[in-house]
Write a protein that holds these residues in place. Structure first.
Motif, short mmCIF file in Angstrom:
data_model
loop_
_atom_site.label_atom_id
_atom_site.label_comp_id
_atom_site.label_asym_id
_atom_site.label_seq_id
_atom_site.Cartn_x
_atom_site.Cartn_y
_atom_site.Cartn_z
N GLY A 47 -13.53 -1.67 -4.27
CA GLY A 47 -14.00 -3.07 -3.98
C GLY A 47 -15.43 -3.31 -4.03
O GLY A 47 -15.88 -4.07 -3.35
N THR A 51 -5.75 2.99 -4.71
CA THR A 51 -5.85 1.71 -5.36
C THR A 51 -6.29 2.16 -6.65
O THR A 51 -7.61 2.17 -6.87
N GLU A 74 -7.19 1.04 -10.41
CA GLU A 74 -7.64 0.09 -11.43
C GLU A 74 -6.79 0.38 -12.63
O GLU A 74 -6.83 1.61 -13.41
N ARG A 84 -6.93 -7.46 -13.77
CA ARG A 84 -5.84 -7.43 -13.31
C ARG A 84 -5.93 -6.73 -11.74
O ARG A 84 -6.78 -5.88 -11.58
N ALA A 85 -5.10 -7.11 -10.86
CA ALA A 85 -4.96 -6.38 -9.48
C ALA A 85 -4.69 -4.79 -9.54
O ALA A 85 -3.82 -4.48 -10.39
N HIS A 126 -3.06 -1.14 -8.97
CA HIS A 126 -1.77 -0.69 -8.52
C HIS A 126 -1.84 -0.10 -6.96
O HIS A 126 -2.97 0.44 -6.75
N SER A 127 -1.25 -0.27 -6.13
CA SER A 127 -1.09 0.21 -4.90
C SER A 127 -0.05 1.43 -4.49
O SER A 127 0.91 1.57 -5.28
N GLU A 177 0.09 -3.68 -9.37
CA GLU A 177 -0.88 -4.80 -9.20
C GLU A 177 -0.75 -5.22 -7.61
O GLU A 177 -0.79 -6.42 -6.96
N GLY A 190 -2.49 -4.21 -5.08
CA GLY A 190 -3.77 -4.02 -4.28
C GLY A 190 -3.95 -2.89 -3.51
O GLY A 190 -3.61 -2.01 -3.84
N TYR A 191 -4.53 -2.92 -2.28
CA TYR A 191 -4.85 -1.69 -1.62
C TYR A 191 -3.60 -0.79 -1.03
O TYR A 191 -2.85 -1.43 -0.65
N GLN A 197 -2.47 -1.19 2.59
CA GLN A 197 -1.84 -2.59 3.09
C GLN A 197 -0.39 -2.69 2.27
O GLN A 197 0.48 -3.27 2.86
N THR A 198 -0.23 -2.20 1.13
CA THR A 198 1.04 -2.53 0.59
C THR A 198 1.98 -1.32 0.42
O THR A 198 3.27 -1.35 0.99
#
Length: 481
Positions: A260, A427, A429, A434-435, A437-438, A459, A461-462, A465-466
């Motif tokens: 980020g 996380t 890229e 594009r978001a 991958h988590s 995709e 995100g973090y 969190q996912t």
């Protein structure tokens, strides 16, 4: 013999030679080609008119042959279809077979060499020949937890028993209903096939073991940390640099310390211990560490975990890879799971499993046992070692660091009260705009219960969190059933 009779005899002789030659050609020379011809319905009727063994999970048949009142004789049915489809595969009169249906076709159809004496026994007793039943290693609770937690999002979950290599869960989403492809209604099968192949979410792809593979992101720092310990140059308490930003060697590219765009340093004076760098997931720390270790050291460790090896579980697994002939900037990017590092979720579950198994990587296996119709066992799971990329002492040190990640780092969402849980988030890229991958890769153990798990959500995100909450659900299903 007068002349007309000689002519008749000659014609008959020529016709007999032609008949013998053509019969020999079609029955011997061209037999295999004709049997395999797509328009040879007789071959299809012979194949589908034979009883096929069940595929079983925890005593429940997830694939079964039922008698049908059409020319095929048997219809293959799947229950529940979608949740297990990436493992079971499909058995189609038009499009062949995939998954376990394909890799163990000889066993399920009863034609395997191991079933020879059973076939002879059936013939002598007058019984109809039957295929063998395949008991899978999957844990129904873990499989259902993974399926429900992914909730249709693109991604995959793999869980292993670290000590045996038994695959406890393998989910790929989105999935498909194999009953649609197993139907004997050719028109509806063709419609389903077209629909599935035109779906941009690629439901027919088993993301757990193949497809395009994934950049692992920061979950690959586990491999780098293990390599550092094995090099003998580092311990968990070794201080390593971790500035807020770092310009890659011989490059104008600048790496931020955290995902980020966060440019906060990893510790006072731009440095921290290896354990703290893993807990905070410091990019610059691991990029600089990877450059110091070098490509050869990193590759040796990765290959010890199974990178570059083709696995058969019995389905074929696409090998995970690293870049080759890399310069320092590329090594730096690879060390945080980017550049050309590409993995399957199965491979990352093997990485986690090694730490929970004193540094030993076990061969993943999906088949627990093969049983004949009279319930005799002709094959059972036999644990096999893939390699040992790190010592038992260093594996214990890795577990301590991974527990720190879950207790007071990026992986707190995977914590299970009263259970030792260690892991690493990621996380990754993978495409401009594009978001990311988590990822979550880790293990849990309590008493004699152990599980290693890898989760990727495309995709998503973090990872904190996912992916981490998904991993928690799957680990709980095994550790606290």
């Amino acid at each position: 013999m007068n002349r007309p009779l000689r002519h008749v005899w000659l014609v008959i002789s020529v016709l007999f030679v032609l008949l013998f030659t053509s019969t020999t050609y079609f029955q011997v020379v061209a037999k295999d080609r004709l049997n395999a011809h797509s328009q040879n319905d007789r071959t299809l009727y012979n194949e589908y008119g034979r009883h096929r063994g069940a595929i079983v999970v925890d005593g429940h048949p997830i694939a079964l042959s039922e008698t049908s009142d059409d020319t095929y004789g048997y219809l293959r049915t799947y229950d529940p279809g979608q949740m297990y489809a990436p493992v079971s595969g499909y058995y189609s009169v038009l499009y062949g077979f995939t998954g376990v249906e394909r890799s163990l076709n000889d066993t399920l159809s009863g034609e395997a060499d191991a079933l020879f004496y059973h076939r002879i026994s059936d013939i002598l007793s007058g019984r109809q020949g039957q295929g063998a039943t395949v008991d899978l290693t999957l844990d129904a609770g873990a499989q259902e937890a993974a399926w429900n937690a992914l909730d249709g999002r693109r991604g995959a979950v793999v869980a292993l028993d670290p000590e045996t290599g038994a695959v406890l869960a393998m989910v790929s989403a989105p999935s498909y209903d194999p009953n649609r492809l197993a139907s004997h209604d050719r028109a509806s099968v063709q419609d389903a096939w077209t629909e599935l192949n035109e779906d941009p979410d690629r439901p027919l792809t088993n993301r757990a073991i193949g497809g395009d593979l994934y950049p692992p992101g920061s979950s690959f720092k586990l491999v780098v940390a293990a390599s550092a310990l094995e090099s003998g140059k580092y311990t968990a308490d070794s201080e390593i640099p971790g500035p807020g930003t770092w310009t890659l060697p011989n490059s104008s590219a600048v790496m931020n310390n955290h995902a980020g765009g966060n440019t906060e340093a990893c510790g006072p004076d731009d440095a921290s211990t290896l354990a703290d760098a893993l807990r905070q997931s410091c990019n610059t720390s691991f990029a600089m560490l990877g450059v110091d270790l070098g490509e050869d050291q990193l590759r040796e460790t990765a290959e010890g975990f199974g990178f570059g090896q083709r696995q058969e579980i019995p389905m074929s697994v696409t090998p995970s890879t690293m870049g080759e002939g890399m310069d320092d900037a590329q090594i730096a990017s690879s060390s945080i799971g980017q550049y050309e590092t590409r993995v399957t979720p199965l491979q990352m579950a093997m990485v986690a499993g090694a730490f929970a198994n004193d540094g030993v990587v076990m061969q993943p296996q999906l088949v627990d046992a093969v049983r004949t119709s009279d319930l005799s066992t002709v094959a059972e799971l036999t644990p096999k070692e893939v390699g040992q990329p790190l010592s038992a002492a260093n594996a214990a040190e890795m577990r301590t660091m991974m527990v720190g990640v879950v207790e007071d780092g990026t992986g707190t969402a995977a914590a299970i009260p009263g259970v030792e849980v260690g892991g690493k988030t990621g996380t990754a890229e993978w495409g401009e705009g594009r978001a990311p991958h988590s990822w979550y890769v880790g293990y849990a153990q309590q008493g004699d219960r152990k599980i290693a798990v890898a989760v990727v959500v495309e995709e998503g995100g973090y990872g904190s969190q996912t992916a981490a909450p998904i991993a928690k659900d799957v680990m709980e299903a095994v550790i606290k059933p």
